[in-house]
Design a protein around this motif. Sequence first.
Motif, PDB file in Angstrom:
ATOM      1  N   SER A 117      -3.848   5.652 -10.284  1.00 24.78           N
ATOM      2  CA  SER A 117      -4.975   5.416  -9.438  1.00 24.78           C
ATOM      3  C   SER A 117      -4.668   3.925  -8.718  1.00 24.78           C
ATOM      4  O   SER A 117      -4.199   3.136  -9.201  1.00 24.78           O
ATOM      5  CB  SER A 117      -6.084   5.364  -9.986  1.00 24.78           C
ATOM      6  OG  SER A 117      -6.296   4.351 -10.801  1.00 24.78           O
ATOM      7  N   LEU A 118      -5.018   4.065  -7.510  1.00 24.96           N
ATOM      8  CA  LEU A 118      -5.152   2.638  -6.739  1.00 24.96           C
ATOM      9  C   LEU A 118      -5.941   1.541  -7.509  1.00 24.96           C
ATOM     10  O   LEU A 118      -5.760   0.314  -7.566  1.00 24.96           O
ATOM     11  CB  LEU A 118      -5.618   2.606  -5.178  1.00 24.96           C
ATOM     12  CG  LEU A 118      -4.739   3.760  -4.406  1.00 24.96           C
ATOM     13  CD1 LEU A 118      -5.245   3.375  -3.090  1.00 24.96           C
ATOM     14  CD2 LEU A 118      -3.277   3.315  -4.374  1.00 24.96           C
ATOM     15  N   ASP A 119      -7.204   1.967  -8.088  1.00 30.48           N
ATOM     16  CA  ASP A 119      -7.865   1.050  -9.034  1.00 30.48           C
ATOM     17  C   ASP A 119      -7.054   0.499 -10.212  1.00 30.48           C
ATOM     18  O   ASP A 119      -7.290  -0.479 -10.454  1.00 30.48           O
ATOM     19  CB  ASP A 119      -9.188   1.688  -9.398  1.00 30.48           C
ATOM     20  CG  ASP A 119     -10.194   1.860  -8.272  1.00 30.48           C
ATOM     21  OD1 ASP A 119     -10.179   1.407  -7.326  1.00 30.48           O
ATOM     22  OD2 ASP A 119     -11.042   2.670  -8.371  1.00 30.48           O
ATOM     23  N   PHE A 120      -6.413   1.492 -10.715  1.00 28.84           N
ATOM     24  CA  PHE A 120      -5.495   1.017 -11.749  1.00 28.84           C
ATOM     25  C   PHE A 120      -4.517   0.048 -11.459  1.00 28.84           C
ATOM     26  O   PHE A 120      -4.470  -1.253 -12.018  1.00 28.84           O
ATOM     27  CB  PHE A 120      -4.841   2.101 -12.658  1.00 28.84           C
ATOM     28  CG  PHE A 120      -3.925   1.525 -13.634  1.00 28.84           C
ATOM     29  CD1 PHE A 120      -4.398   1.176 -15.048  1.00 28.84           C
ATOM     30  CD2 PHE A 120      -2.468   1.825 -13.692  1.00 28.84           C
ATOM     31  CE1 PHE A 120      -3.533   0.911 -16.030  1.00 28.84           C
ATOM     32  CE2 PHE A 120      -1.696   1.429 -14.506  1.00 28.84           C
ATOM     33  CZ  PHE A 120      -2.203   0.571 -15.813  1.00 28.84           C
ATOM     34  N   MET A 121      -3.718   0.293 -10.561  1.00 32.82           N
ATOM     35  CA  MET A 121      -2.744  -0.628 -10.047  1.00 32.82           C
ATOM     36  C   MET A 121      -3.122  -1.976  -9.466  1.00 32.82           C
ATOM     37  O   MET A 121      -2.483  -2.924  -9.917  1.00 32.82           O
ATOM     38  CB  MET A 121      -1.884   0.052  -8.935  1.00 32.82           C
ATOM     39  CG  MET A 121      -0.977   1.159  -9.446  1.00 32.82           C
ATOM     40  SD  MET A 121       0.205   1.941  -8.217  1.00 32.82           S
ATOM     41  CE  MET A 121      -1.277   2.977  -7.477  1.00 32.82           C
TER      42      MET A 121
ATOM     43  N   LEU B 293       0.833  -1.173   0.042  1.00 34.26           N
ATOM     44  CA  LEU B 293      -0.041  -0.007   0.127  1.00 34.26           C
ATOM     45  C   LEU B 293       0.890   1.027   0.043  1.00 34.26           C
ATOM     46  O   LEU B 293       0.489   2.184  -0.715  1.00 34.26           O
ATOM     47  CB  LEU B 293      -0.992  -0.079   1.099  1.00 34.26           C
ATOM     48  CG  LEU B 293      -1.897   1.291   1.324  1.00 34.26           C
ATOM     49  CD1 LEU B 293      -2.753   1.362   0.006  1.00 34.26           C
ATOM     50  CD2 LEU B 293      -2.839   1.042   2.412  1.00 34.26           C
ATOM     51  N   ASP B 294       2.005   1.250   0.683  1.00 36.99           N
ATOM     52  CA  ASP B 294       2.973   2.352   0.738  1.00 36.99           C
ATOM     53  C   ASP B 294       3.452   2.688  -0.404  1.00 36.99           C
ATOM     54  O   ASP B 294       3.542   3.828  -1.052  1.00 36.99           O
ATOM     55  CB  ASP B 294       3.944   2.251   1.905  1.00 36.99           C
ATOM     56  CG  ASP B 294       3.447   2.573   3.148  1.00 36.99           C
ATOM     57  OD1 ASP B 294       2.379   3.059   3.673  1.00 36.99           O
ATOM     58  OD2 ASP B 294       4.200   1.917   4.215  1.00 36.99           O
ATOM     59  N   GLY B 295       3.823   1.470  -1.212  1.00 39.27           N
ATOM     60  CA  GLY B 295       4.069   1.732  -2.483  1.00 39.27           C
ATOM     61  C   GLY B 295       3.372   2.197  -3.705  1.00 39.27           C
ATOM     62  O   GLY B 295       3.585   3.092  -4.313  1.00 39.27           O
TER      63      GLY B 295
END
Length: 89
Positions: free
Chosen positions: A65-69, A52-54
């Motif tokens: 975006s987090l959704d993309f990753m 999550l930090d990365g």
Amino acid sequence: MENIPRPFADIAARIKWHRSTVGLNQADYAASIGIKRPAFSLWEAGTHRLSLDGALALRTRYALSLDFMYAGNDDALPMTLRNAWRDKP
């Protein structure tokens, strides 16, 4: 050569795609987000989950975006990145 499990290959592919899009090697890309290259290498290999930090560092530095990753949803990407992702070979 033994078959190494890559449970996070989908996340790894998105990270590797973005790194190549910005034209950086692993060491420089990892440094740009404050991560050590060995940890980044494991994420990009797909053998370890992106932390999550990365992910937050990638969001801050590159607007990923987090959704993309994590899920591959490109709707929240900036338009230029979204178009590049959708047009990739």
